[in-house]
Design an enzyme around this catalytic site. Structure first.
Site, PDB file in Angstrom:
ATOM      1  N   SER A 222       0.837  -1.194   0.000  1.00  0.00           N
ATOM      2  CA  SER A 222       0.000   0.000   0.000  1.00  0.00           C
ATOM      3  C   SER A 222       0.883   1.260   0.000  1.00  0.00           C
ATOM      4  CB  SER A 222      -0.961  -0.049   1.202  1.00  0.00           C
ATOM      5  OG  SER A 222      -1.970   0.927   1.099  1.00  0.00           O
TER       6      SER A 222
ATOM      7  N   ASP B   1      -8.775  -4.353  -5.941  1.00  0.00           N
ATOM      8  CA  ASP B   1      -8.308  -3.612  -4.767  1.00  0.00           C
ATOM      9  C   ASP B   1      -9.093  -2.316  -4.595  1.00  0.00           C
ATOM     10  OD1 ASP B   1      -6.707  -2.093  -2.876  1.00  0.00           O
ATOM     11  OD2 ASP B   1      -5.070  -3.472  -3.326  1.00  0.00           O
TER      12      ASP B   1
ATOM     13  N   HIS C   6      -7.460  -5.788  -0.428  1.00  0.00           N
ATOM     14  CA  HIS C   6      -6.320  -4.879  -0.484  1.00  0.00           C
ATOM     15  C   HIS C   6      -5.035  -5.685  -0.407  1.00  0.00           C
ATOM     16  CE1 HIS C   6      -4.202  -1.177  -0.274  1.00  0.00           C
ATOM     17  NE2 HIS C   6      -3.939  -1.209   1.022  1.00  0.00           N
TER      18      HIS C   6
END
Length: 527
Positions: free
Chosen positions: A239, A466, A496
């Site tokens: 991320s 995602d 995610h």
């Protein structure tokens, strides 16, 4: 922009202060000889790179890290070890004020085959790596065969001189506010709350606030590489960790070892474009959740026989909560803002979809406890009512990174585009553009520079479903890193991130690269 060899050399010269040689002045002595030269020890970054970390048993996480028990040993008995690394507050003044950064590690299972340290950043920005790594350790046990697993609390986060902006009681009130104002009075209330929050961050962090950004965190990682004794930085960024990794690769391309970026942030997007992309990502995830409900027919607890009908139910519920919050947990009620936050939290993983379905169904019946608990998780609130500093650090890092500043009025002007992208999340994400509008420290860039000519290959993994880092970000990262650097791997899945999804194809390709140096062909698709 591409970096020339001369620019890289100049940057290294600026960062690595040479060992000082103090030559004595020439003068007369009784015997007419010269004074002998004297040498000092290393200074600046060289001195800090020579520090010896004092690894010891890990303490329970601090309140800013989220609290809870100390990490237990890994299967087989390998203990977690913790230490602090000293880094310059301002890298332009390496001999000046310092900041202590919290680190954690688990040693490699096969020391005779050890490659080095594998440094993790799990995202946020604002997430604690000291608590995150033990929590995700089972997913990375294969990699521990040849690496010491290492993570850290970036500056401003957790135990690393955390930025804290309000008391727990004040945060309860702040997160219960209406973040999608409907009239001038609500806009004024939100603006005043944002100003008070920013002022609280400045009062707490003081002169540290300008130095908590991503570029300094990347420089911290290179210092960490040296302190850990590694020639190259082997890295796993997830991320926001992909943005941090991209900035590191730009600053130190020659120092990149084997690196993986999973759940990739689009490095070409500024604040507005990034928020709009995320709005579309959460809407896509909500569509997939609703379709799953439709496909299960009567087994789904939500009303509606189509995606559109289920999402109309959700928007209707949020409108009712805007008018009248419902019972939540204890004396805390579930507001529209917290419900939207809870829905978003549940879309981070397909494993949370049953909780989202249950939470929406119960909220429709007047019980908002589950959605409020999901919102609390997003905001870093534990059951005792204490907050970690994940959201404060998130604000501090984002606001010092990005130059763009939006007033509430400017955010309001952009609402139609956000509402078009999502009836559920559009208002929420559009108004959130104003979150740095009254921040006391200026930002650094329009978007991060991640161009890294000369870097070793970086495996870039994009997930088509995602919600938080839309799939398109992976291709943007590959292009921005430059020719021959990024190798793109696509995972056709939900949630995610990809490596921790359990998909064997993704894990096999990633492990083959990190453990054996085998880079998958760019364009590989899993499954």
């Amino acid at each position: 922009m591409p970096i020339s060899a001369a620019q890289r050399t100049a940057r290294r010269a600026a960062l690595l202060t040479a060992t000082a040689l103090l030559t004595a002045t020439t003068g007369c002595s009784d015997d007419g000889g010269q004074a002998a030269p004297e040498t000092s020890g290393p200074t600046g970054l060289d001195a800090l790179a020579a520090q010896k970390l004092e690894w010891s048993e890990c303490l329970p996480p601090s309140p800013a890290e989220g609290g809870g028990p100390a990490p237990t040993p890994l299967p087989g008995g390998t203990p977690w070890e913790c230490a602090f690394m000293t880094a310059p507050l301002d890298y332009a003044k390496p001999d000046g004020e310092t900041v202590d950064l919290a680190l954690i590690r688990a040693r490699a299972a096969a020391p005779d085959r050890r490659i080095g340290s594998l440094v993790f950043n799990f995202g946020g920005p604002g997430g604690s790596g000291v608590t995150g790594l033990p929590g995700f350790a089972a997913d990375f046990e294969t990699l521990r065969s040849r690496y010491d697993l290492v993570s850290f609390d970036p500056r401003g986060v957790g135990r690393s001189a955390p930025v804290e902006c309000a008391t727990d009681k004040e945060l309860d009130a702040y997160y219960a506010l209406d973040f999608t104002p409907d009239d001038a009075a609500e806009e004024k209330t939100l603006s005043e709350a944002q100003k008070a929050y920013a002022s609280g961050c400045e009062k707490d962090a003081g002169n540290r606030l300008p130095y908590v950004g991503t570029e300094n965190a990347a420089r911290d990682m290179d210092l960490m590489r040296r302190v850990l004794g590694d020639e190259k930085l082997h890295y796993f960024g997830i991320s926001y960790g992909t943005e941090l990794g991209g900035v590191y690769a730009h600053l130190f391309p020659a120092n990149v070892g084997r690196a993986v970026f999973d759940a990739v942030v689009d490095p070409t997007a500024g604040v507005e474009a990034g928020a709009l992309g995320q709005t579309k990502g959460f809407q896509l995830a909500l569509d997939n959740f609703a379709q799953d409900c439709v496909d299960r027919g009567d087994d789904c607890r939500l009303p509606g026989s189509s995606v559109a009908e289920i999402e109309e139910f959700i928007t209707g519920l949020l409108a009712e909560l805007d008018a009248k919050p419902i019972a939540g947990i204890g004396d805390r009620k579930l507001t529209q803002t917290q419900a939207t936050n809870g829905i978003a939290q549940a879309l981070y993983s397909k494993e949370f979809w049953p909780y989202l379905e249950q939470g929406l169904d119960e909220a429709d019946g007047g019980n908002g406890a589950l959605l409020l608990a999901l919102s609390d998780s997003m905001n870093g609130r534990n059951q005792s009512g204490s907050y970690s500093n994940i959201q404060a650090a998130n604000a501090a890092i984002n606001c010092v990174d990005f130059k763009e500043r939006f007033t509430l009025g400017q955010a309001k002007e952009r609402l139609p585009e956000f509402q078009k992208a999502s009836a559920v999340f559009g208002d929420f994400m559009g108004w959130a553009l104003s979150s740095c509008g009254q921040w006391p420290v200026p930002g650094t860039w329009e978007h991060p520079n991640v161009s890294a000519p000369g870097s070793a290959p970086i495996l870039v993994i994009g997930n088509t479903g995602d919600p938080a880092t839309p799939y398109e970000g992976a291709r943007a990262m590959v292009n921005a890193l430059g020719k021959g650097v990024g190798a793109e791997l696509t995972y056709k899945g939900q949630g995610h991130g990809a490596y921790s999804s359990g998909d064997k194809c993704v894990k096999s390709a990633t492990d083959a690269y990190l453990l054996n140096g085998k880079v998958p062909a760019s364009g590989t698709v899993c499954p």
